[in-house]
Design an enzyme around this catalytic site. Structure first.
Site, short mmCIF file in Angstrom:
data_model
loop_
_atom_site.label_atom_id
_atom_site.label_comp_id
_atom_site.label_asym_id
_atom_site.label_seq_id
_atom_site.Cartn_x
_atom_site.Cartn_y
_atom_site.Cartn_z
N ARG A 81 1.76 5.41 -12.54
CA ARG A 81 3.19 5.23 -12.78
C ARG A 81 3.79 6.38 -13.60
NH1 ARG A 81 3.50 -1.37 -13.38
NH2 ARG A 81 3.96 -1.67 -11.17
N LYS A 108 -2.38 -16.08 -1.00
CA LYS A 108 -1.61 -17.32 -0.79
C LYS A 108 -0.39 -17.15 0.10
CE LYS A 108 -1.33 -18.16 -5.31
NZ LYS A 108 -0.74 -18.87 -6.42
N GLY A 124 0.27 -4.74 -5.35
CA GLY A 124 -0.72 -4.15 -6.24
C GLY A 124 -2.12 -4.09 -5.65
N GLY A 162 5.88 -6.46 -7.84
CA GLY A 162 6.86 -7.54 -7.69
C GLY A 162 8.17 -7.06 -7.09
#
Ligand code: ADP
Ligand code: MG
Length: 399
Positions: free
Chosen positions: A40, A201, A354, A377
């Site tokens: 980052r 999920k 990620g 996110g």
């Protein structure tokens, strides 16, 4: 104006001599004050270098971790200042405050082309509450707001959104690149356009699947979430992780794909094991032969071949979520094979998420992709088709 003309960029401003509040995403993993992955930080360098070269006075701000609104040395950004100085090959001063007299004095000392990093903005409880007073105090440090924190753009916080009520706001180069590449893929993709969705999920990614299903030609589903779809089709799933409450949703998505004429690919075979462990006994099985004591931990070879073929002829691919438990070698084949197929695509390839990014890096294929999103996110919410507060704040005050 930028390509999509929804926001302005560094090309629309003359930064020389200006105090620039540059919100970056320096939320890097650290262990005992040592940065363990500086991806980052490197991603923010193009914006910082350009502003330095163009004579701006660069005031960098970021959050790090979740310090709960008070000062906590474990979440100090000081190590980031040192790393930035190494990359920029120039001093980067560090201010242990992010607002107030000390921060103002540090900003006052800046000359054109110099760089200052402020302390973690989340040391103030008002940051995550988007407190207008804190936003005003950030704004009073600067003449212009540059938002380069794509990874924090899904949050309406004082330094990602509120500050733009007080200052002219433009996108940094990283933000611009993220929005332009992903935006173009969603709005005007070269076809065939394929999405590959995996991960643990269904619940994490229902909205992504729904949104992408409207836009893509092909949707490939793998990973733990595929089990819920297989259960919806009536196959035995043994001890696999499933979300029984989402079986109806999975059925609806299968119907939605069919009625829209989309190609929806689900696994046709699986790698199953009796334990969730790297050394567990495992075998390839057809869908109808999964035993009660077995769990699916990867897609099988027939699935791999079908997925590879669907990817190979695509011109745009978006991938979010691994095909199996790629952290364990025995269950990483699906993810690695699909990664290789995506790397070989002629066209635009975008990786978000990620764990997906970690898998691509592990496979050594990162530089063969068009774009690896820096926002976990944030890229997920972008793919859901949601408006990101950090992006909306750019549109609000660009004049
Ligand atoms: P991303 O971070 O790329 O969005 P997710 O966080 O949604 O991806 O999912 C990644 C996780 O899903 C990985 O830790 C991986 O081990 C897990 N996973 C993938 N397939 C399975 C499976 N069949 N059973 C259990 N976990 C799985
Ligand atoms: Mg993840």
């Amino acid at each position: 104006m930028s390509e999509n003309s929804l926001f302005q960029t560094l090309s629309d401003v003359s930064p020389k001599g200006l105090r620039l509040f540059v919100r970056a995403d320096f939320n890097v993993p650290m262990e005992h004050g040592v940065i363990t992955d500086d991806t980052r930080i490197r991603a923010a360098l193009p914006t910082i270098r350009e502003l330095v070269e163009r004579g701006g006075r660069v005031i960098l701000a970021s959050h790090l971790g979740r310090p709960k609104g008070r000062k906590d040395a474990a979440y100090s950004l000081a190590p980031v200042a040192a790393r930035l100085a190494e990359y920029l090959k120039q001093p980067v001063s560090f201010c242990p405050q992010s607002v107030g007299a000390e921060a103002q004095a540090a900003v006052g000392d800046l000359r054109d082309g110099e760089v200052l990093l402020l302390e973690n903005v989340r040391f103030h409880a008002g940051e995550e509450k988007n407190d207008p007073e804190l936003a005003r105090r950030f704004a009073e440090l600067a003449d212009l707001y540059v938002n380069d924190a794509f990874g924090a753009a899904h949050r309406a916080h004082a330094s990602t959104a509120g500050i733009a009520n007080h200052l002219r706001a433009v996108a940094g180069r990283l933000m611009e690149r993220e929005l332009n590449i992903m935006g173009a893929a969603l709005q005007n993709p070269e076809r065939p356009f394929t999405a590959i969705i995996g991960g643990a999920k269904v619940s994490d990614k229902i909205k992504v699947i729904e949104n992408l299903l409207e836009k893509v030609d092909r949707l490939l589903i793998g990973g733990g979430m595929a089990n819920t779809f297989l259960l919806a089709q009536g196959y035995p799933v043994g001890k696999s992780h499933v979300e029984a409450e989402l079986v109806e949703t999975a059925r609806a998505l299968i119907r939605q794909a069919a009625s829209a004429g989309k190609t929806l690919l689900l696994p046709t075979d699986l790698i199953v094991a009796t334990r969730f462990a790297a050394d567990a006994d495992h075998r390839v099985t057809a869908l109808d032969a999964v035993r009660e004591e077995e769990m699916a931990l990867d897609i099988g070879p027939d699935s791999i071949n079908r997925y590879r073929a669907a990817v190979a002829t695509s011109r745009t691919v978006i991938w979010n979520g691994p095909m199996g438990v790629f952290e364990m070698a025995a269950f990483s084949q699906g993810t690695l094979a699909v990664a290789q197929a995506v790397a070989d695509v002629t066209g635009t390839t975008i990786i978000g998420g990620g764990d997906s990014v970690a898998a691509i890096e592990k496979a050594g294929l990162a530089d063969r992709m068009t774009h690896i999103s820096t926002g976990g996110g944030a890229s997920l919410e972008f793919l859901e088709g949601r408006a990101l507060p950090g992006v909306e704040s750019l549109a609000r005050r660009s004049h």
